[in-house]
Write an enzyme that holds these catalytic residues in place. Sequence first.
Site, mmCIF file in Angstrom:
data_model
loop_
_atom_site.group_PDB
_atom_site.id
_atom_site.type_symbol
_atom_site.label_atom_id
_atom_site.label_comp_id
_atom_site.label_asym_id
_atom_site.label_seq_id
_atom_site.Cartn_x
_atom_site.Cartn_y
_atom_site.Cartn_z
ATOM 1 C CG HIS A 146 -11.135 18.107 -8.546
ATOM 2 N ND1 HIS A 146 -10.496 18.626 -9.643
ATOM 3 C CD2 HIS A 146 -12.087 19.013 -8.216
ATOM 4 C CE1 HIS A 146 -11.029 19.781 -9.968
ATOM 5 N NE2 HIS A 146 -12.003 20.051 -9.108
ATOM 6 C CB CYS A 154 -12.764 22.236 -6.501
ATOM 7 S SG CYS A 154 -14.482 21.691 -6.557
#
Length: 419
Positions: A146, A154
């Site tokens: 992202h 992440c």
Amino acid sequence: MIANIARAGLLIAALAVAGCSESSINDFSPKNKGLPEKILTEMKAKGMTRASPIMARVFKEEGKVEIWKQKTNGRYDIIAAYDICKWSGKLGPKFVEGDRQAPEGFYSVRPSQMNPNSSYHLSFNIGYPNTYDRANGRTGSNLMVHGACSSSGCYSMTDAQIEEIYAFGRDAFQGGQTEFQIQAFPFRMTAANMARYRNDPNYQFWAMLKEGYDHFEITKVPPKVDVCEKRYVFNRIPEGTAAFNATGACPAFTQPEGLQSAYQAYQTKYEAAFASASKSSAEAPKPTFAGIKEAAIVSEWTKKRARGERVPIEPPSLNHDGTVTVTERMGRIDSPEGRRMAALEAEQAAKKKAAEEKAAAVAAAKAAKAAAQLPVVTTAAVPTPSPTAAETQAAEAAPAEQVAAGSALKKRLLGLFGS
């Protein structure tokens, strides 16, 4: 031979894809974003079309995300590379929810996993846990690539980077690709790097990933990935009606002969290079994750943090010698729950202070009251007696007598010295 391997790889990959609808492709697309002209020019020069399939590779230690795109000959070539803005954890796979580890392994991304309305600008779910993860009891959710440059498990990019990666995915999906593969590695799986980490607890896991890495290096085609006996297997075609069972025994299989011979030649060169690298003084390895024990420790820290409790600013770290490293500086996550807990803590502190001040005031009042009730002790003055008349007369006569005595003494002295 390589062309045959590439065609075989494409055939194998075709067995693994799933369908998607036109609406799902269009729903995720950031329609107002496109690839830069420089990339489009390079794609044309390399024999790629804008809508040809893609694949992504992630290298933690190097901090890179690579985008590879299929050429007209069926093989893939790199078209873009991005510096990862942030990724959390250490080298090593993800084990449990809350361990803050970014996953390692082979994952697939479909249009339904793309999120154009993400609070992190744009994002897509990499598909953790996959079949391998579930077979090995690994847990976790919402593991993304992202934007926004912020990570807690992440791979986080800048907004500009994720816009380009999104555009690559959009164009490939619109061109007919139904899913693209993400290969996430701790480092480039060269002989030198594998030698550096040969004593690491994660080495066997990484050696398993390396087979898929090698297949791609040989063929430049994303490998077909399956799981049996709780491990990854690559480019295997089960015989007859047999199928892969993630926790069951691996079935009899075949592989393209060209791939087998190319892999054996590749391994021979690799083993010689690995032996040489093991004897040389290489760069020191980076910190790595100490398995399920460290995962449990970090996960507990994450739970406390999510509850808004005060915890060390950085997650605890389990060292390979069994000791735990904890940072001294404490803090609380800035979240609705964290702010609620902070407000509650401040309210309790204010109440405690008010109670202490009230108790001090009561104690002071009691002390003052006790002091006011003590008896007052006074001392009477002792009168000085008046002198009697005789004492007064004697006192008055004393000076005259002293004067007469002085005169007599003076006369005697003058007589003695004849004057």
